[in-house]
Motif scaffolding. Structure first.
Motif, mmCIF file in Angstrom:
data_model
loop_
_atom_site.group_PDB
_atom_site.id
_atom_site.type_symbol
_atom_site.label_atom_id
_atom_site.label_comp_id
_atom_site.label_asym_id
_atom_site.label_seq_id
_atom_site.Cartn_x
_atom_site.Cartn_y
_atom_site.Cartn_z
ATOM 1 N N ALA A 66 50.612 75.563 60.406
ATOM 2 C CA ALA A 66 50.101 73.967 60.632
ATOM 3 C C ALA A 66 49.937 74.083 58.884
ATOM 4 C CB ALA A 66 48.735 73.555 61.107
ATOM 5 N N ARG A 114 53.217 73.264 57.355
ATOM 6 C CA ARG A 114 54.553 71.968 57.711
ATOM 7 C C ARG A 114 54.252 70.995 56.033
ATOM 8 N NH1 ARG A 114 53.760 69.497 62.887
ATOM 9 N NH2 ARG A 114 54.071 67.157 62.167
ATOM 10 N N GLY A 172 49.866 68.310 59.019
ATOM 11 C CA GLY A 172 49.922 69.335 58.778
ATOM 12 C C GLY A 172 48.515 70.005 57.906
ATOM 13 N N LEU A 215 45.627 69.615 60.939
ATOM 14 C CA LEU A 215 45.390 70.500 62.186
ATOM 15 C C LEU A 215 45.573 72.385 61.036
ATOM 16 C CD1 LEU A 215 49.092 70.174 64.139
ATOM 17 C CD2 LEU A 215 46.767 69.995 64.655
ATOM 18 N N ASP A 216 45.251 71.984 60.280
ATOM 19 C CA ASP A 216 44.801 73.466 59.577
ATOM 20 C C ASP A 216 43.653 73.012 59.700
ATOM 21 O OD1 ASP A 216 44.738 72.113 57.007
ATOM 22 O OD2 ASP A 216 44.731 73.844 56.337
#
Length: 155
Positions: A118, A121, A126, A129-130
């Motif tokens: 993630a 990205r 990203g 998401l990470d």
């Protein structure tokens, strides 16, 4: 609220502030506020991060910490809800917020597997998401460690 401007390690400061707020939520209103806060911080984060990064060369400026807040609250949700169901104060069971904090920071810095994917990205999605993946992993490991301690080691 300016926490991301603290140095060094603004992500750690953002996570610590999220933990402090999460503990306050649990003590004043109930542990259910932490997962509700997670959803709200996640929605706000996806919206705000995309707008904040528009036109910026740096696609993950360290002063933005809403992603840490969302991920940290996700991690905390795994421990504060079971404690609440059992009528245990988060302050009485302090590993219930310390373990998710430490594990979240570990996964957020280490960036294994889906966390790293993630992060790579390189976009606003990203960025969020990470930390959500790191929060999920930290929450699951927190529960596993609690189960190991309470089910095996404490007997």
């Amino acid at each position: 609220f300016g926490v991301g401007l603290l140095r060094p390690a603004p992500g750690t400061w953002g996570s610590a502030a999220a933990v402090a707020l999460g503990v306050l939520f649990c003590e004043l209103g109930g542990a259910w506020l932490v997962p509700v806060g997670t959803v709200l911080a996640t929605l706000l984060g996806f919206w705000a991060v995309a707008r904040a990064f528009a036109g910026l060369a740096d696609k993950d400026p360290s002063e933005i910490v809403i992603d840490e807040v969302a991920g940290q609250w996700l991690a905390m949700s795994f421990t504060v809800i079971p404690l609440w169901w059992h009528g245990v104060s988060i302050l009485a069971a302090w590993p219930g917020f310390v373990a998710p904090f430490l594990l979240f920071r570990l996964f957020d810095i280490w960036k294994p597997w889906l966390v790293g994917r993630a992060d790579r990205r390189g976009d606003a999605v990203g960025v969020m998401l990470d930390d959500l993946w790191a929060g999920l992993f930290a929450g699951v490991v927190s529960v596993l460690l609690a189960g190991l301690y309470h089910g095996v080691l404490a007997q």
